[in-house]
Scaffold this motif. Structure first.
Motif, PDB file in Angstrom:
ATOM      1  N   TYR A   1       1.546  -1.413   0.070  1.00  0.00           N
ATOM      2  CA  TYR A   1      -0.301  -0.180   0.234  1.00  0.00           C
ATOM      3  C   TYR A   1       0.539   1.540   0.076  1.00  0.00           C
ATOM      4  O   TYR A   1       1.781   1.157  -0.112  1.00  0.00           O
ATOM      5  CB  TYR A   1      -0.896   0.170   2.007  1.00  0.00           C
TER       6      TYR A   1
ATOM      7  N   THR B   1      -1.429   5.200   5.773  1.00  0.00           N
ATOM      8  CA  THR B   1      -1.339   4.346   6.481  1.00  0.00           C
ATOM      9  C   THR B   1      -0.578   4.738   7.577  1.00  0.00           C
ATOM     10  O   THR B   1      -0.627   4.568   8.873  1.00  0.00           O
ATOM     11  CB  THR B   1      -2.866   3.786   6.886  1.00  0.00           C
TER      12      THR B   1
ATOM     13  N   TYR C   1      -5.906   0.484   6.111  1.00  0.00           N
ATOM     14  CA  TYR C   1      -5.961   2.066   4.622  1.00  0.00           C
ATOM     15  C   TYR C   1      -7.408   2.095   4.165  1.00  0.00           C
ATOM     16  O   TYR C   1      -7.552   3.026   3.818  1.00  0.00           O
ATOM     17  CB  TYR C   1      -5.417   1.722   3.599  1.00  0.00           C
TER      18      TYR C   1
ATOM     19  N   ASP D   1      -9.047   5.304   3.069  1.00  0.00           N
ATOM     20  CA  ASP D   1      -9.676   5.858   1.963  1.00  0.00           C
ATOM     21  C   ASP D   1     -11.534   6.121   1.364  1.00  0.00           C
ATOM     22  O   ASP D   1     -11.452   6.667   0.968  1.00  0.00           O
ATOM     23  CB  ASP D   1     -10.006   4.174   1.388  1.00  0.00           C
TER      24      ASP D   1
ATOM     25  N   THR E   1      -3.287   6.798  -0.479  1.00  0.00           N
ATOM     26  CA  THR E   1      -3.768   5.919   1.074  1.00  0.00           C
ATOM     27  C   THR E   1      -4.280   4.704   0.849  1.00  0.00           C
ATOM     28  O   THR E   1      -3.105   3.356   1.393  1.00  0.00           O
ATOM     29  CB  THR E   1      -4.682   6.927   1.035  1.00  0.00           C
ATOM     30  N   LYS E   2      -4.858   4.292  -1.261  1.00  0.00           N
ATOM     31  CA  LYS E   2      -5.156   3.159  -1.765  1.00  0.00           C
ATOM     32  C   LYS E   2      -5.084   3.434  -2.769  1.00  0.00           C
ATOM     33  O   LYS E   2      -5.892   4.212  -3.504  1.00  0.00           O
ATOM     34  CB  LYS E   2      -6.684   2.450  -1.040  1.00  0.00           C
TER      35      LYS E   2
END
Length: 530
Positions: free
Chosen positions: A61, A65, A134, A138, A174-175
């Motif tokens: 990822y 996070t 995450y 997200d 984040t994602k």
């Protein structure tokens, strides 16, 4: 007269906002009171491990996070409630914003409260406040983008593109599934009257700002041959092969929203499609939905899109209730619906939140929630490893290492192991691959999660030393078929056990030829499934 009307609107607006904050606060308090009940989830242990080795990217990822959890670690240490606090705050903000979206769409207090309550008691949102992952942040970015788009379309102020672009950038940090939402945003622009913004400098300024925010992670990916792409390709193939992507359409109703609120979000889609001003938001949902369905995505991937649908549905529901002929009918309709939302939310809460540490309620939660089961037994696992270490002769204890099989074990040894004076774990999984091995290399190993046959292939003089379990007798990934062995290291074992070269250098892949490097990184991504 106009001044008095303005003051009255302000009073109503403040009281409406207090109602939204009150709903968010109740859910937040419920999380704070229960989040310390069990232990860390395996995914949380991985994030904490990465938080101790901050970088602009990680194999599974982007860096946001782990960065947030590094702050939490600094503030709260290993407090479960403290480390999960930012997730709770994120969910509370999301609930308030859901109500604010209903307000911006023309909804009164009933619509705002209905939207906030329906979102607060959605299955996925209840879960996201129980762990730091995450997906938690997200979902927040998806909802904030939807709110900013509503403000953009309502006010026609193109400066909102700066907020939209910045949040998209945070989303990519984040994602990576933010890419699907971005596809929905761009599709919504092209397919509606919002296409007029393509010629506006604020639009391009917002997109540039978003790119600037996520550029460090993009550079990290370039430096590491887009290792996360290899990882995600393998994980997706695994999920499809194991049937984890099945039930996509069921999960849109069962997981992504409160079941009783299903009519709301369906009405929300219809409402956006019918409204020329806000039609862009319908495509922001439908395009990712279609892409996920075709690409066999997991059911919960789209969870962040449902609050904007529920907000519009709540507004339409308020208008329908107001159209009923008598006040008693209105009251009954509203009461029945809200009672159903609350009842379903409480039922799902009993599955998702660890309300009890013993008794029937705990048994019900553990039987129905695999994620809660994965929070059980990590301290005992680390204690078992420490006991095996203590049973070794002193000369072996002095140079012992702990080789792990998966990221949960790796994180447990790294995060919880220092309390037992355990050495850093030896792992080739996910971002641990890029960090190399502890030095000096160990001659005696405590090998976790390997079958006896696999351990004998990699090492010499192996003996069975223990079995991972937990005092509650809960069956989870670590309690089933996870033996612990004590072995001697075979010559070159560190190359065999992880797929990297026998030098074990942190940067060994960068020293290889380009083709070899790509192969090694691909091997790294494939090991993540273990």
């Amino acid at each position: 007269m106009m001044l008095e009307q303005g003051l009255e609107r302000d009073r109503h607006s403040r009281s409406d906002t207090l109602a939204l904050v009150g709903i968010a606060a109740i859910v937040a308090v419920a999380h704070l009171l229960t989040n310390g009940r069990y232990g860390f989830h395996r995914d949380e242990l991985q994030v904490l491990s990465d938080a101790r080795h901050l970088d602009w990217g990680f194999v599974p990822y982007p860096p946001f996070t782990p960065f947030v959890e590094r702050i939490a670690l600094s503030l709260f240490g290993l407090s479960l409630v403290g480390l999960r606090l930012f997730s709770v705050i994120a969910q509370a903000i999301l609930v308030v914003v859901a109500g604010l979206m209903a307000r911006q769409l023309g909804g009164g207090r009933f619509a705002q409260v209905t939207a906030a309550l329906s979102v607060a008691l959605s299955t996925l949102l209840l879960f996201e406040g129980t762990e730091f992952q995450y997906t938690t942040f997200d979902n927040l970015w998806w909802v904030l983008i939807a709110y900013f788009v509503i403000r953009l379309l309502k006010t026609e102020n193109p400066r909102w593109w700066l907020a939209i672009g910045a949040t998209i950038g945070l989303g990519f940090q984040t994602k990576y599934t933010m890419g699907f939402y971005l596809a929905g945003i761009m599709g919504g622009i092209l397919l509606t009257s919002a296409r007029r913004y393509l010629g506006n400098g604020w639009f391009w300024g917002g997109m540039a700002l978003g790119f600037l925010i996520c550029a460090p992670n993009l550079l990290w990916q370039v430096k590491h041959d887009f290792i996360s792409l290899h990882f995600l390709q393998h994980i997706h193939a695994r999920d499809v092969g194991e049937g984890r992507a099945e039930g996509f359409w069921r999960d849109q109703v069962w997981i992504c929203a409160n079941l009783v609120a299903t009519p709301l979000w369906i009405a929300g889609v219809i409402g956006y499609l019918r409204d020329r001003r806000y039609r862009m938001l319908a495509w922001m949902y439908l395009i990712p939905l279609i892409l996920y369905a075709i690409g066999k995505g997991r059911g919960y991937y789209l969870g962040g899109a449902y609050p904007m649908l529920i907000a519009m549905g709540a507004v339409m529901g308020e208008r329908w209730v107001a159209s009923l002929s008598t006040i008693p009918r209105r009251a009954v309709a509203a009461a029945v619906f809200l009672t159903g939302v609350v009842a379903w939310g409480l039922f799902m809460s009993a599955m998702i939140l660890p309300f009890a540490s013993s008794g029937r309620l705990m048994k019900f939660a553990l039987e129905n929630n695999g994620d809660l089961r994965e929070e059980i037994g990590w301290d005992e696992l680390v204690k078992t490893v420490a006991g095996i270490r203590d049973s070794l002769p002193p000369e072996q204890q002095a140079n012992v290492g702990v080789a792990v099989r998966n990221y949960g074990e790796q994180g447990a040894i790294e995060i919880l192991g220092p309390a037992y004076h355990l050495p850093p774990s030896i792992s080739g999984v996910n971002s641990s691959w890029l960090r190399g091995y502890p030095t000096p290399l160990s001659s005696t190993l405590i090998v976790m999660g390997q079958s006896r046959k696999e351990a004998d292939r990699l090492f010499t003089d192996c003996r069975w030393a223990g079995h991972n379990g937990n005092s509650l007798g809960v069956k989870n990934e670590e309690s089933e078929d996870h033996l612990t062995s004590s072995c001697a290291g075979r010559h070159g074992w560190h190359g065999r056990s992880s797929g990297r070269n026998t030098k074990g250098s942190v940067k060994c892949t960068s020293e290889a030829k380009a083709s070899t490097k790509r192969t090694a990184l691909s091997q790294c991504s494939k090991r993540c499934a273990t």
